[in-house]
Scaffold this active site. Structure first.
Site, PDB file in Angstrom:
ATOM      1  CG  ASP A   9      -1.740   1.152   1.423  1.00  0.00           C
ATOM      2  OD1 ASP A   9      -1.569   2.138   0.676  1.00  0.00           O
ATOM      3  OD2 ASP A   9      -2.602   1.124   2.316  1.00  0.00           O
ATOM      4  CG  ASN A  23      -9.550  14.506  -9.506  1.00  0.00           C
ATOM      5  OD1 ASN A  23      -9.422  15.719  -9.294  1.00  0.00           O
ATOM      6  ND2 ASN A  23     -10.097  13.685  -8.617  1.00  0.00           N
ATOM      7  CG  ASP A  33      -6.706  11.523  -5.447  1.00  0.00           C
ATOM      8  OD1 ASP A  33      -5.972  12.068  -4.606  1.00  0.00           O
ATOM      9  OD2 ASP A  33      -7.451  12.165  -6.234  1.00  0.00           O
TER      10      ASP A  33
HETATM   11  N1  AR6 Z   1      -1.349   1.851  -3.040  1.00  0.00           N
HETATM   12  C1  AR6 Z   1      -0.805   1.606  -4.253  1.00  0.00           C
HETATM   13  N2  AR6 Z   1      -1.529   1.492  -5.368  1.00  0.00           N
HETATM   14  C2  AR6 Z   1      -2.864   1.664  -5.266  1.00  0.00           C
HETATM   15  C3  AR6 Z   1      -3.514   1.933  -4.045  1.00  0.00           C
HETATM   16  C4  AR6 Z   1      -2.681   2.024  -2.883  1.00  0.00           C
HETATM   17  N3  AR6 Z   1      -3.191   2.276  -1.678  1.00  0.00           N
HETATM   18  N4  AR6 Z   1      -4.846   2.036  -4.284  1.00  0.00           N
HETATM   19  C5  AR6 Z   1      -5.034   1.833  -5.590  1.00  0.00           C
HETATM   20  N5  AR6 Z   1      -3.847   1.589  -6.186  1.00  0.00           N
HETATM   21  P1  AR6 Z   1      -6.471   4.721  -9.476  1.00  0.00           P
HETATM   22  P2  AR6 Z   1      -6.169   6.295 -11.942  1.00  0.00           P
HETATM   23  C6  AR6 Z   1      -3.547   1.316  -7.613  1.00  0.00           C
HETATM   24  O1  AR6 Z   1      -7.880   4.395  -9.826  1.00  0.00           O
HETATM   25  O2  AR6 Z   1      -6.492   5.111 -12.768  1.00  0.00           O
HETATM   26  C7  AR6 Z   1      -9.192   8.729  -8.502  1.00  0.00           C
HETATM   27  O3  AR6 Z   1     -10.517   8.827  -8.115  1.00  0.00           O
HETATM   28  C8  AR6 Z   1      -4.660   0.723  -8.429  1.00  0.00           C
HETATM   29  O4  AR6 Z   1      -4.732  -0.699  -8.239  1.00  0.00           O
HETATM   30  O5  AR6 Z   1      -6.194   5.092  -8.085  1.00  0.00           O
HETATM   31  O6  AR6 Z   1      -5.009   7.133 -12.340  1.00  0.00           O
HETATM   32  C9  AR6 Z   1      -8.573  10.083  -8.840  1.00  0.00           C
HETATM   33  O7  AR6 Z   1      -9.110  11.117  -8.076  1.00  0.00           O
HETATM   34  C10 AR6 Z   1      -4.218   1.070  -9.819  1.00  0.00           C
HETATM   35  O8  AR6 Z   1      -3.309   0.106 -10.346  1.00  0.00           O
HETATM   36  O9  AR6 Z   1      -5.918   5.947 -10.384  1.00  0.00           O
HETATM   37  C11 AR6 Z   1      -8.902  10.200 -10.302  1.00  0.00           C
HETATM   38  O10 AR6 Z   1     -10.212  10.684 -10.476  1.00  0.00           O
HETATM   39  C12 AR6 Z   1      -3.455   2.382  -9.643  1.00  0.00           C
HETATM   40  O11 AR6 Z   1      -3.261   2.535  -8.245  1.00  0.00           O
HETATM   41  C13 AR6 Z   1      -8.837   8.801 -10.801  1.00  0.00           C
HETATM   42  O12 AR6 Z   1      -9.107   7.955  -9.675  1.00  0.00           O
HETATM   43  C14 AR6 Z   1      -4.190   3.610 -10.166  1.00  0.00           C
HETATM   44  O13 AR6 Z   1      -5.565   3.480  -9.906  1.00  0.00           O
HETATM   45  C15 AR6 Z   1      -7.453   8.467 -11.309  1.00  0.00           C
HETATM   46  O14 AR6 Z   1      -7.479   7.190 -11.892  1.00  0.00           O
END
Ligand code: AR6
Length: 355
Positions: A9, A23, A33
């Site tokens: 994490d 975002n 995020d």
């Molecule tokens: N630690 C590491 N990786 C993580 C964690 C964590 N705690 N949680 C999720 N991931 P995403 P995006 C991974 O959706 O696609 C948000 O609402 C996850 O498995 O977090 O860039 C923002 O505000 C995935 O592989 O980001 C934006 O609106 C990666 O992080 C939007 O989502 C990215 O998933 C951005 O979307």
């Protein structure tokens, strides 16, 4: 400095900076995020409110507040619209912008999530490839430790064909010796260490520091650096001398023979400069198996030469564990890209190469 793929994490990592896949508002959201804002507390949101948002492909830095990391670098990845809308260039730009900020601030370690690979829908295998490409290109010129955090193992994919090829290669090889191995009472698949003929060194690179138990007291003799010009044929005499060569001596000789610089070799091996210096200055240094293989890969050694180099460190390649077979698969296929090998090892839950 090396790139390390880890599963964790990101909010738990105490490196200089973690990257947030945010975002454009920078005011929080779901996924990573949401997790970062939740762990950092209100202070992060208050600072983000002063930033005026961020454009896709760009990045901005804030404090880490209650996070173990000192800073958060926020970047906005592209939303996937099929791949024909400049997504790749924007995603590459996210990594470059974050790394440029890390460099400008003199940060020593930074951890990235897979930007855009969650809610923004970027295909994970392509997102991973771009991340590795951009980070490794940066690391060729810069000394900084970069972690790429793969959070969601179930959705992590290396190319499907590669996965199938490796799986069937493992099926083919993982046979008789496997039973012989069990018969001796060993764990049939205990990873990189299981094929060690003799392993007196524990060299682990835990996330928050290195633990190393060095072996038997042997007098450290400064490594004589055998310089063998590329074109020179090896005489019988030299060949006999090679039998007594240590791992460190063989490594340095091979670097010379390949006409590589030390830096090119340890960077290609994904090995940290400090570790390389230790090996270089101690003719009897005993590396871990993953370190020894990383050098064999960087030097593009044949399977036979790889076995020879491993033997110098007290290890062997066998067909009794997946790790060894995957290494054999890549060497046999002439693919010496340590990062691609690490992706495959990661996908098969094996130890990774390098520091
Ligand atoms: N630690 C590491 N990786 C993580 C964690 C964590 N705690 N949680 C999720 N991931 P995403 P995006 C991974 O959706 O696609 C948000 O609402 C996850 O498995 O977090 O860039 C923002 O505000 C995935 O592989 O980001 C934006 O609106 C990666 O992080 C939007 O989502 C990215 O998933 C951005 O979307």
């Amino acid at each position: 400095m090396p790139l390390q793929l880890i599963r964790n994490d990101i909010t738990k990592l105490s490196c200089d900076a973690i990257v947030n896949a945010a975002n454009g508002t920078l005011l929080g959201g779901g996924g990573v995020d949401g997790a970062i804002h939740k762990a950092a507390g209100k202070g992060l949101l208050l600072e983000c409110m002063t930033l005026g948002g961020c454009r896709t492909g760009e990045a901005k830095i804030t404090g880490g507040y209650k996070l173990p990391a000192k800073y958060v670098i926020h970047t906005v990845g592209p939303v996937w619209h099929g791949g024909e809308n400049g997504e790749e260039a924007l995603l590459r730009s996210c990594y470059r912008s974050c790394l440029a900020i890390a460099k400008e601030r003199g940060l020593e370690s930074v951890a990235f999530p897979l930007i855009s690979a969650g809610a923004y829908g970027y295909p994970k295998d392509q997102a991973l490839k771009i991340a590795v490409d951009e980070i490794t290109a940066f690391l060729l010129q810069n000394e900084i430790l970069v972690y790429l955090v793969i959070y969601d193992k179930s959705s992590f994919q290396i190319g499907e064909k590669l996965f199938r090829d490796i799986a069937s290669f493992i099926d083919d090889k993982y046979v008789d010796e496997h039973f012989t191995f069990n018969y001796r009472g060993r764990n049939k698949d205990s990873g990189a260490g299981s094929a060690a003929l003799e392993s007196t060194v524990i060299e682990s690179d835990a996330f928050l520091g290195e633990t190393r138990v060095l072996p038997v007291a042997r007098e450290a003799i400064p490594a004589p650096r055998a310089s063998v010009p590329k074109s020179k044929k090896i005489s019988l005499d030299d060949a006999v001398k090679k039998i007594d060569e240590s791992f460190s001596e063989m490594l340095l000789r091979k670097i010379d023979e390949k006409g590589m610089t030390d830096a090119a070799c340890y960077k290609k091996a994904n090995i940290d400069r400090k570790l390389f210096s230790k090996i270089r200055s101690d003719a009897f240094y005993r590396p871990s198996k993953t370190t020894a293989i990383a050098f064999a890969i960087a030097l593009e050694l044949s399977l036979e030469e790889t076995r020879e180099m491993l033997m110098k460190a007290g290890f062997a390649l066998s067909h009794s564990n997946k790790f060894d077979i995957i290494i054999e698969y890549f060497i046999t296929n002439g693919n010496y890209n340590v990062f691609e090998i690490n992706e495959a090892l990661f996908a098969f839950d094996q130890a990774l190469l390098g520091t």
